[in-house]
Scaffold this motif. Sequence first.
Motif, short mmCIF file in Angstrom:
data_model
loop_
_atom_site.label_atom_id
_atom_site.label_comp_id
_atom_site.label_asym_id
_atom_site.label_seq_id
_atom_site.Cartn_x
_atom_site.Cartn_y
_atom_site.Cartn_z
N LYS A 19 0.82 -1.21 0.00
CA LYS A 19 0.00 0.00 0.00
C LYS A 19 0.86 1.26 0.00
N SER A 22 -1.17 6.93 -1.97
CA SER A 22 -2.06 7.24 -3.09
C SER A 22 -2.59 6.00 -3.81
N GLY A 23 -2.24 4.81 -3.38
CA GLY A 23 -2.70 3.60 -4.07
C GLY A 23 -1.85 2.40 -3.68
N TYR A 24 -1.16 1.86 -4.71
CA TYR A 24 -0.36 0.67 -4.46
C TYR A 24 1.02 0.81 -5.10
N ASP A 89 2.57 4.83 -11.61
CA ASP A 89 1.58 3.88 -11.09
C ASP A 89 1.79 2.56 -11.82
N TRP A 91 0.78 -0.50 -11.08
CA TRP A 91 -0.33 -1.46 -11.12
C TRP A 91 -1.32 -1.14 -12.21
N VAL A 92 -1.38 0.11 -12.65
CA VAL A 92 -2.31 0.46 -13.72
C VAL A 92 -1.90 -0.23 -15.03
#
Length: 170
Positions: A19, A22-24, A89, A91-92
């Motif tokens: 984590k 802002s996200g992962y 990011d 994971w996107v």
Amino acid sequence: MDITALYQLSYGLYVTGVKTPSGYGGCVVDAVAQVSAGERPVIAVGSMKNNFTNERIKAEKEFTLSVLAGNADPFIIANFGFQSARNADKWVNAPHTVRDGLPILNDAVSYVRLRVNDLKELATHTLFLCDVTDAWKGRNGNRPLIYGDYQRDMKDAAMAAFKAFLATRD
Ligand SMILES: Cc1cc2nc3c(=O)[nH]c(=O)nc-3n(C[C@H](O)[C@H](O)[C@H](O)COP(=O)(O)O)c2cc1C
């Protein structure tokens, strides 16, 4: 000392999921070993101190490991291993599922969820000693990717995939 003797040690290849505010985040790791078995298995993970993942594991104390398959997409390794989640990011760009609040790669052989029990600071890495809090099989029925096979057969493809990815962003 012949340091190349160490090249004969075997490792797998994994993607961590952690984590962030802002996200992962997460990254590719090969420094992973199950160091005790039985009722309470412990997995040791070597994490580079200047990686964002290291900072986030220390903050969250929990993360996942997705076990990469021998037929893993080289781009996945580039995506998680050649850039930092400090400014991307990751994971996107990767088909994934969020399970109990942490991301896992859809195309993995298996998964473990880890909780940090102890750590030791080494010169360049932090050694995390982790309890296994969950473990389950993935959909990819191939054999796990061996680090040496990645170095020999997949590294160039990963670099090419990352170059192509960067070109789409120019
Ligand atoms: C094949 C491969 C193996 C890697 N093994 C490790 C490892 O065992 N431990 C580690 O901390 N980083 C390892 N890395 C480096 C991280 O994946 C890389 O520095 C990543 O960009 C860190 O991203 P972050 O800043 O989002 O954590 C490896 C990278 C590759 C490509």
